[in-house]
Enzyme design. Sequence first.
Site, PDB file in Angstrom:
ATOM      1  N   ASN A 132      49.096  91.210  -2.450  1.00 44.24           N
ATOM      2  CA  ASN A 132      48.618  91.558  -1.109  1.00 44.24           C
ATOM      3  C   ASN A 132      47.676  92.755  -1.095  1.00 44.24           C
ATOM      4  O   ASN A 132      46.890  92.903  -0.171  1.00 44.24           O
ATOM      5  CB  ASN A 132      49.796  91.802  -0.161  1.00 44.24           C
TER       6      ASN A 132
ATOM      7  N   THR B 294      59.633  88.621   4.762  1.00 43.60           N
ATOM      8  CA  THR B 294      60.586  89.635   4.290  1.00 43.60           C
ATOM      9  C   THR B 294      61.963  88.994   4.179  1.00 43.60           C
ATOM     10  O   THR B 294      62.659  89.143   3.161  1.00 43.60           O
ATOM     11  CB  THR B 294      60.625  90.830   5.270  1.00 43.60           C
TER      12      THR B 294
ATOM     13  N   GLN C  22      50.390  85.513   0.547  1.00 43.12           N
ATOM     14  CA  GLN C  22      48.941  85.745   0.568  1.00 43.12           C
ATOM     15  C   GLN C  22      48.163  84.556   0.005  1.00 43.12           C
ATOM     16  O   GLN C  22      46.965  84.416   0.248  1.00 43.12           O
ATOM     17  CB  GLN C  22      48.578  87.016  -0.215  1.00 43.12           C
TER      18      GLN C  22
ATOM     19  N   HIS D 146      52.323  84.661  10.153  1.00 48.80           N
ATOM     20  CA  HIS D 146      51.231  85.469  10.704  1.00 48.80           C
ATOM     21  C   HIS D 146      50.064  85.679   9.751  1.00 48.80           C
ATOM     22  O   HIS D 146      49.070  86.293  10.109  1.00 48.80           O
ATOM     23  CB  HIS D 146      51.750  86.806  11.246  1.00 48.80           C
TER      24      HIS D 146
ATOM     25  N   CYS E 117      52.707  97.836   5.233  1.00 52.02           N
ATOM     26  CA  CYS E 117      54.039  98.450   5.269  1.00 52.02           C
ATOM     27  C   CYS E 117      53.981  99.870   4.713  1.00 52.02           C
ATOM     28  O   CYS E 117      54.694 100.753   5.154  1.00 52.02           O
ATOM     29  CB  CYS E 117      55.019  97.637   4.443  1.00 52.02           C
TER      30      CYS E 117
ATOM     31  N   THR F 243      70.226  80.806  15.644  1.00 50.04           N
ATOM     32  CA  THR F 243      69.455  79.784  16.352  1.00 50.04           C
ATOM     33  C   THR F 243      68.002  79.843  15.902  1.00 50.04           C
ATOM     34  O   THR F 243      67.404  80.920  15.862  1.00 50.04           O
ATOM     35  CB  THR F 243      69.553  80.016  17.874  1.00 50.04           C
TER      36      THR F 243
HETATM   37  N1  PLP Z   1      55.074  89.317   0.887  1.00 47.27           N
HETATM   38  C1  PLP Z   1      53.764  89.598   0.901  1.00 47.27           C
HETATM   39  C2  PLP Z   1      52.953  89.368  -0.334  1.00 47.27           C
HETATM   40  C3  PLP Z   1      53.158  90.086   2.065  1.00 47.27           C
HETATM   41  O1  PLP Z   1      51.857  90.365   2.047  1.00 47.27           O
HETATM   42  C4  PLP Z   1      53.946  90.260   3.211  1.00 47.27           C
HETATM   43  C5  PLP Z   1      53.278  90.773   4.421  1.00 47.27           C
HETATM   44  O2  PLP Z   1      53.630  91.554   5.172  1.00 47.27           O
HETATM   45  C6  PLP Z   1      55.324  89.956   3.156  1.00 47.27           C
HETATM   46  C7  PLP Z   1      55.842  89.488   1.959  1.00 47.27           C
HETATM   47  C8  PLP Z   1      56.241  90.152   4.314  1.00 47.27           C
HETATM   48  O3  PLP Z   1      56.037  89.202   5.322  1.00 47.27           O
HETATM   49  P1  PLP Z   1      56.578  89.436   6.797  1.00 47.27           P
HETATM   50  O4  PLP Z   1      55.618  90.406   7.420  1.00 47.27           O
HETATM   51  O5  PLP Z   1      56.506  88.070   7.413  1.00 47.27           O
HETATM   52  O6  PLP Z   1      57.946  89.941   6.736  1.00 47.27           O
END
Ligand code: PLP
Length: 379
Positions: A153, A70, A181, A201, A325, A237
């Site tokens: 995703n 994000t 992804q 993750h 999300c 940091t």
């Molecule tokens: N972009 C995509 C395609 C994702 O599937 C995700 C997953 O949540 C993100 C961005 C955001 O990643 P994060 O959870 O590390 O903020």
Amino acid sequence: MLYLDHAASGPVRAEVREAMLPFLGDRFGNPSSHHTVGEDAAGALEDARRRVAAVLGMRPGDVVFTSGATEANNLAIKGVAVAALLRHGRPGHVVTTAIEHESVLASVDHLERVHGVRATRLPVDPHGIVDPAVLAGALQDDTVLVSVGYANNEIGTVQDAAALAAVTAGSRIPLHLDAVQAAGWLPLSGTGADALSLAGHKIGAPQGIGVLAVRGRVPLEPVLHGGGQERDRRSGTQNVAGAVGFALALELAERERDAASARVGPLRDAFVARVQTLVPEAVPTGHPTRRLPGTASFTFAGVSGEAVLLELERRGVVSSSGSACAAGSDEPSQVLVALGIAPEVAQTSVRFSFGHHAAGDPTRIADAVAASVAAVRSR
Ligand code: PLP
């Protein structure tokens, strides 16, 4: 339990946990500190940066560690657009697509609202493919950035990154790929992109660590201001343990990529075929072949996707209605609506995402899906 939600988060790999542990213990230094404890941490951080860059085919200095994808997407989109605004003294134009992750779409919305940037959200075909010719037609004289998801995703559709990059390179416009992804399934080097976002993750590293890799020639205005870490592109940091874990996870994901795709793809195909045999009006979403090996998604006419998820969980299968999300919201998936699926049909969607080490009998999972959909339909 059969966990089929790796597109949301996967487990931290044992090797990765092991590699991180010293940095959660004795090797706790702040990489900006000018003493041996700090220098030890800085050394580990720079080693991680080199290793990430090697996998991506970029320079170590291109790698910016972030708190996740994000943040990486926010930095890529706001960072490039605001840098261009400062350079030219006026807001420019950005291009993205209608099926991006919320962190991309919301960053673009922010640029429009706060900075007066103009934005084009490209349409996609019914399988979620962005047509490079449509991209070419959308570019304007003052387009400063194109941001596209390498693999989606929710539906797993994979874009032709090279064809998109050929369009943007011809116009000297930076191309940013949200490769979250794609990591572990598709090549990350040689895509032609100028910037890539990744999240730990999704590849066996922990939540809360990610990367924006952005070529040095792309001007970037920071989003986070402070101590000037990460070559002044991301103050704060660094998460040294996270960066060390991320580098190893990315190397392992890359090393296993071909074997994992070859093993998981057929498992997924067998699962999809059996679901289609057993469940009337189960319609796969996304592209039939240009898709991530581990992702299957469907609409199931006449049911609520959320209700199917609950039934599945009672049968020991954990999956998702789409983006983690957006899960739990009553709104239909914007991605599915952009494919031309009616909002009431989009509400019936369920996504299954296998990991690299997916175990589990596709027949058993498909049988659980059939029983779950039947249970909801019989109410
Ligand atoms: N972009 C995509 C395609 C994702 O599937 C995700 C997953 O949540 C993100 C961005 C955001 O990643 P994060 O959870 O590390 O903020």
